[in-house]
Design an enzyme around this catalytic site. Structure first.
Site, PDB file in Angstrom:
ATOM      1  N   HIS A 134      67.961 -19.209  94.942  1.00 40.13           N
ATOM      2  CA  HIS A 134      69.046 -18.548  94.488  1.00 40.13           C
ATOM      3  C   HIS A 134      68.493 -17.713  93.384  1.00 40.13           C
ATOM      4  O   HIS A 134      67.558 -17.995  92.712  1.00 40.13           O
ATOM      5  CB  HIS A 134      70.151 -19.272  94.053  1.00 40.13           C
ATOM      6  N   CYS A 154      71.197 -26.449  84.787  1.00 45.10           N
ATOM      7  CA  CYS A 154      69.929 -25.918  85.370  1.00 45.10           C
ATOM      8  C   CYS A 154      69.758 -24.353  84.955  1.00 45.10           C
ATOM      9  O   CYS A 154      70.484 -23.801  84.330  1.00 45.10           O
ATOM     10  CB  CYS A 154      70.035 -25.809  87.032  1.00 45.10           C
TER      11      CYS A 154
END
Length: 632
Positions: free
Chosen positions: A67, A170
């Site tokens: 991503h 994250c």
């Protein structure tokens, strides 16, 4: 807007043609381009690989979620790819790949939908439906059905009375943040525990923890790849791990966090985070010393190499009054000897103090280390200074813990460092420096006077200790002695120590080449890497072999290293760089060819001992690879 509005049927590839990570990423980016969702596929692919290089997006369970955010993306999108035979993605066998593409200015609603998919993928049943789907419509229906109820079922679980809180974060805040939170929630739900996880996602912190949550918590877990504010826990102990560990080992982390028993009043004042429970002594001197040594080593290495380069111009080339004077020699001597070496002991002391008392212990300990350096007590004096300053700062800080918050800043910046510096300075100046400096002079004279058999015995002892546990406490004890002597400008022990660290992996590598039938095919392949590791002074390259066959490999390592170390010190070989392996030998050793010969001598002895001690394997056993499987 629903998730299926972002992951549409034309964004699904049920049979990926790619056979590895790179070709699959190309295929998914091509689909993104084909559907006119990016105007610059090269820029987006670069963003994807930037994220992969930071940490792989393979999350286990046969799933990868590459991503990225990019201005080349027109709207938030998910491209799904499936490969039934599976590919190696980031070192993990992977069947489902979801590429998340988000524009830089994506709305909060869009980002929430993207992260929602991550939580769905934690469900084994949902992943199974995607794997057996025969059409794109079946994939879409599986997503719609999962969207109806994605909360873990707790109706049949008895309430355990335990309350878990935590934070996940994250790097991009889109996928792993929410997967880690979901994994922790599922693990807690199975035990009937209540749980609240703050997710620091791309939209900012969600489900934020309150003071009441933290006060009532029985355990705390923080899973993050980026910095998070842990001051909110007010000194309570918590498990501190990377995000991926929370995704794959949530049960273990909860057990670990519960073991800290933060409801016990005695644990409320612990200021550090811990990934593992501390030893019960509470003092952990070894940890503090190793913390100081780890920060000190780069100064030692740089200083030693620069001084060695200076000597290459001539022994007195750095002295402006000498006929040999060379301005470059003076430069290397000043940077290495007058700067790097001068900082060794203060850095050692400073980070011992930092390990004990955090920031409040740093300045007093560094000042104490400088007093040790000036007063002649050197490396050993610096260690004492670090401990005295660190514990002084720690206990003075605790003594003033109940002072009103308005004065806490003044106490931490002024009072604690001032008082602890006074204590460590007085201790070093009036008590320790004189006897410690006399001890250092004695050791220097003793070591300088060692010749022949006595020097060989010391070299064998130091090198054998280095090879005995390959990075363990015995190894570190020998290293600490070598650094102490290095700080006193005695460089022969450093040479023996590096022999002891290089011989085991090189000896094992030679054995896997010359005695192939004693090793499995996996071991023989791993032996090739051991050549490079050994040459780079990375002793840990021998650990897998020692773990697989300790009764044969470890004695062979010790004997070979001891023989090489004995020869090294008997020949008065010195090394002015205590790390770096083959790369520093040409410039940092006084006899580079003899030194390499000592390393090869020890490695050959280790190799021959392994060949004699290990029995040949049958072809069947060599192919099985059992020995390495047990430790990989």
């Amino acid at each position: 807007m629903e998730l299926v509005d972002i992951l549409t049927s034309d964004n699904i590839i049920l049979n990926l043609k790619g056979t590895d990570q790179d070709t699959v990423i190309d295929e998914l980016v091509n689909k993104l381009t084909e559907n006119q969702l990016t105007n610059d596929p090269i820029a987006f692919k670069k963003a994807i690989y930037k994220r992969e290089n930071e940490i792989s997006t393979a999350v286990g369970y046969g799933v990868a979620i590459p991503h990225a955010k990019s201005k080349s993306v027109s709207k938030p999108t998910i491209i799904m790819g499936r490969t039934l035979q599976g590919i190696d993605y980031g070192g993990q066998h992977t069947n489902l790949i979801f590429m998340i593409a988000a524009p830089e200015n994506a709305s909060n609603e869009h980002l929430s939908l993207l992260s929602k998919l991550s939580t769905f993928l934690m469900s084994e049943a949902f992943r199974a439906k995607l794997l057996v789907a025969t059409s794109m419509d079946e994939v879409i229906n599986a997503i719609k059905n999962q969207d109806v109820s994605d909360e873990p079922d707790q109706t049949d679980k008895q309430d355990s009375g335990k309350y878990i809180v935590g934070i996940t974060a994250c790097m991009t805040g889109i996928a792993h943040t929410y997967m880690a939170a979901e994994s922790l929630k599922e693990a807690a739900a199975k035990r009937g525990m209540k749980i609240k996880i703050q997710t620091n996602g791309a939209n900012g912190p969600e489900n934020r923890l309150t003071a009441s949550d933290i006060q009532n918590a029985d355990a705390i877990v923080v899973a993050h790849d980026v910095k998070v504010d842990t001051d909110v826990f007010k000194g309570k102990r918590f498990v501190d791990v990377p995000v991926k560990k929370a995704i794959s080992h949530a049960d273990q982390l909860i057990d670990q966090a519960l073991a800290y028993d933060i409801r016990d009043p005695q644990s409320e004042h612990v200021s550090e985070s811990h990934a593992e429970p501390e030893k019960k002594s509470g003092l952990n001197f070894y940890k503090h010393i190793m913390s100081g040594v780890s920060y000190m080593i780069p100064f030692v290495v740089v200083g030693g190499i620069f001084i060695a380069i200076s000597f290459m111009f001539g022994i007195y080339a750095a002295d402006p009054q000498s006929d040999q004077y060379n301005i470059f020699a003076e430069f290397f001597s000043q940077v290495g000897g007058e700067a790097a070496f001068a900082l060794m002991v203060p850095i050692l002391a400073g980070f011992i103090g930092y390990s004990i008392a955090d920031k409040q212990g740093l300045a007093p300990a560094m000042i104490g280390g400088m007093v040790a350096s000036i007063g002649g007590s050197g490396f050993l004096g610096g260690m004492f200074a670090g401990f005295v300053a660190g514990f002084s700062a720690l206990y003075i800080g605790r003594a003033f813990a109940r002072v009103p918050k308005a004065f806490q800043g003044l106490i931490s910046v002024l009072l604690v460092p001032l008082l602890s510096t006074l204590i460590v300075g007085a201790f070093m100046f009036f008590i320790l420096n004189t006897p410690m400096s006399l001890l250092n002079v004695f050791l220097e004279n003793w070591l300088t006077g060692l010749t022949g058999i006595n020097a060989a015995i010391l070299g064998a002892l130091l090198a054998g200790m280095m090879a005995s546990d390959m990075g363990g406490p015995i190894n570190k004890t020998a290293s600490a002695f070598g650094l102490a002597m290095f700080a006193a400008n005695i460089f022969e022990p450093s040479a023996a120590l590096m022999v002891g660290g290089m011989v085991p992996p090189i000896g094992i590598a030679l054995a896997t080449t010359l005695f192939k039938n004693r090793f499995t095919l996996q071991e023989a392949e791993a032996g090739k890497a051991s050549y490079v590791l050994g040459a780079s002074f990375i002793t840990e390259g021998a650990i897998p072999f020692a773990a697989a066959d300790p009764l044969r490999i470890i004695p062979a390592n010790i004997v070979g290293a001891a023989i090489g170390g004995a020869a090294c010190m008997a020949l008065n070989i010195s090394l002015q760089a205590p790390h770096g392996g083959i790369f520093v030998i040409p410039i940092a050793s006084n006899h580079p060819f003899l030194y390499i010969g000592c390393i090869l001598l020890g490695s050959i002895v280790t190799c021959l001992m392994i060949g004699l001690l290990k029995k040949p394997l049958s072809e069947k056993d060599r192919n099985k690879g059992k020995a390495m499987d047990s430790v990989i």
